[in-house]
Design a protein around this motif. Structure first.
Motif, PDB file in Angstrom:
ATOM      1  N   PHE A  53       0.832  -1.208   0.000  1.00 34.41           N
ATOM      2  CA  PHE A  53       0.000   0.000   0.000  1.00 34.41           C
ATOM      3  C   PHE A  53       0.865   1.256   0.000  1.00 34.41           C
ATOM      4  O   PHE A  53       0.594   2.212  -0.739  1.00 34.41           O
ATOM      5  N   VAL A  54       1.903   1.271   0.823  1.00 33.73           N
ATOM      6  CA  VAL A  54       2.783   2.445   0.917  1.00 33.73           C
ATOM      7  C   VAL A  54       3.492   2.694  -0.408  1.00 33.73           C
ATOM      8  O   VAL A  54       3.573   3.831  -0.889  1.00 33.73           O
ATOM      9  N   ILE A  55       4.015   1.640  -1.021  1.00 31.20           N
ATOM     10  CA  ILE A  55       4.720   1.806  -2.293  1.00 31.20           C
ATOM     11  C   ILE A  55       3.765   2.280  -3.377  1.00 31.20           C
ATOM     12  O   ILE A  55       4.092   3.160  -4.182  1.00 31.20           O
ATOM     13  N   LYS A  56       2.563   1.724  -3.407  1.00 29.39           N
ATOM     14  CA  LYS A  56       1.574   2.132  -4.411  1.00 29.39           C
ATOM     15  C   LYS A  56       1.199   3.598  -4.229  1.00 29.39           C
ATOM     16  O   LYS A  56       1.132   4.359  -5.197  1.00 29.39           O
ATOM     17  N   ARG A  57       0.994   4.022  -3.000  1.00 27.80           N
ATOM     18  CA  ARG A  57       0.634   5.412  -2.724  1.00 27.80           C
ATOM     19  C   ARG A  57       1.773   6.366  -3.080  1.00 27.80           C
ATOM     20  O   ARG A  57       1.552   7.427  -3.661  1.00 27.80           O
ATOM     21  N   ALA A  58       2.999   5.987  -2.735  1.00 27.23           N
ATOM     22  CA  ALA A  58       4.151   6.833  -3.061  1.00 27.23           C
ATOM     23  C   ALA A  58       4.355   6.911  -4.573  1.00 27.23           C
ATOM     24  O   ALA A  58       4.711   7.963  -5.102  1.00 27.23           O
ATOM     25  N   GLY A  59       4.120   5.803  -5.276  1.00 24.61           N
ATOM     26  CA  GLY A  59       4.231   5.820  -6.731  1.00 24.61           C
ATOM     27  C   GLY A  59       3.192   6.721  -7.367  1.00 24.61           C
ATOM     28  O   GLY A  59       3.478   7.460  -8.310  1.00 24.61           O
ATOM     29  N   ARG A  60       1.966   6.668  -6.860  1.00 26.29           N
ATOM     30  CA  ARG A  60       0.931   7.567  -7.379  1.00 26.29           C
ATOM     31  C   ARG A  60       1.275   9.021  -7.118  1.00 26.29           C
ATOM     32  O   ARG A  60       1.057   9.877  -7.966  1.00 26.29           O
ATOM     33  N   ARG A  61       1.798   9.309  -5.925  1.00 28.75           N
ATOM     34  CA  ARG A  61       2.178  10.679  -5.599  1.00 28.75           C
ATOM     35  C   ARG A  61       3.299  11.160  -6.520  1.00 28.75           C
ATOM     36  O   ARG A  61       3.276  12.298  -6.996  1.00 28.75           O
ATOM     37  N   ALA A  62       4.274  10.287  -6.781  1.00 31.31           N
ATOM     38  CA  ALA A  62       5.365  10.659  -7.684  1.00 31.31           C
ATOM     39  C   ALA A  62       4.850  10.905  -9.097  1.00 31.31           C
ATOM     40  O   ALA A  62       5.263  11.848  -9.771  1.00 31.31           O
ATOM     41  N   TRP A  63       3.924  10.059  -9.545  1.00 35.20           N
ATOM     42  CA  TRP A  63       3.351  10.234 -10.885  1.00 35.20           C
ATOM     43  C   TRP A  63       2.564  11.540 -10.965  1.00 35.20           C
ATOM     44  O   TRP A  63       2.645  12.265 -11.947  1.00 35.20           O
ATOM     45  N   LYS A  64       1.830  11.862  -9.916  1.00 32.61           N
ATOM     46  CA  LYS A  64       1.054  13.108  -9.889  1.00 32.61           C
ATOM     47  C   LYS A  64       1.994  14.311  -9.939  1.00 32.61           C
ATOM     48  O   LYS A  64       1.742  15.270 -10.675  1.00 32.61           O
ATOM     49  N   ARG A  65       3.078  14.264  -9.168  1.00 33.35           N
ATOM     50  CA  ARG A  65       4.052  15.367  -9.188  1.00 33.35           C
ATOM     51  C   ARG A  65       4.682  15.517 -10.569  1.00 33.35           C
ATOM     52  O   ARG A  65       4.909  16.622 -11.030  1.00 33.35           O
TER      53      ARG A  65
END
Length: 192
Positions: A63-75
């Motif tokens: 969950f943490v990796i998926k959330r961080a990946g989404r945040r990076a993609w959004k940035r």
């Protein structure tokens, strides 16, 4: 060509660096500690508790990796969009507090089976300890960058770490005009 062990000029094997000797030992000690700690928890709380802890760590880490990946993609997508209403904005300032590197490392450590790796992963996730880790890593990187000094590698390292106050990036291509291109020798020449 031989595929045996490498040797120096006098026939002895080359010396290994300190890190190359200590990393396998550290990994072995870490694995033994993880197994010992899991066995202690299994004796105290039962095997199903250990299984639940390991499964929970894998799920939380994913969950943490998926959330961080989404945040990076959004940035990334926000940084590639032109600024709205003519305002200039530095990259990474869209309500963010820094990179996702330690967050992703924390998620990865949570996914690794073991309680010590889970504790290390949680240290990478909590904001106060993450800030301390980030400062320590930054000091280490700065110390190593100073060791390179001037030269091609030091210059490249410094260029990769440049910060512009206005956030502008100029993309381009370097073309060297040191020597004119040599004529091709592999095919027939066409008439001019």
């Amino acid at each position: 060509m031989t595929f045996g062990a490498q040797q120096t000029m006098d026939g002895r094997p080359p010396k290994r660096g300190r890190a190359r000797r200590l990393i396998p030992l550290a990994v072995a000690v870490w694995a033994v500690l993880e197994i010992w700690l899991l066995m202690m928890v299994a004796d105290a709380a039962g095997g199903l508790t250990v299984l639940a802890l390991l499964a929970g760590g894998v799920l939380l880490g994913g969950f943490v990796i998926k959330r961080a990946g989404r945040r990076a993609w959004k940035r990334l997508t926000e940084s590639l969009q032109p600024p709205k209403d003519g305002a200039t904005q530095a990259p990474g300032t869209a309500g963010s507090t820094g990179g996702n590197g330690l967050t992703m490392l924390g998620g990865l450590l949570l996914m690794v089976p073991g309680l010590l790796s889970d504790a290390a992963g949680l240290l990478c996730l909590f904001p106060p300890t993450r800030a301390l880790l980030r400062k320590g890593l930054q000091r280490g990187v700065d110390r190593r960058a100073a060791a390179f000094g001037p030269g091609p590698l030091g210059d490249a390292f410094q260029q990769a770490r440049m910060h512009r106050p206005d956030g502008k990036v100029v993309q381009g291509e370097v073309i060297r005009d040191d020597e004119p291109p040599a004529p091709r020798q592999d095919g027939p020449r066409l008439p001019r």
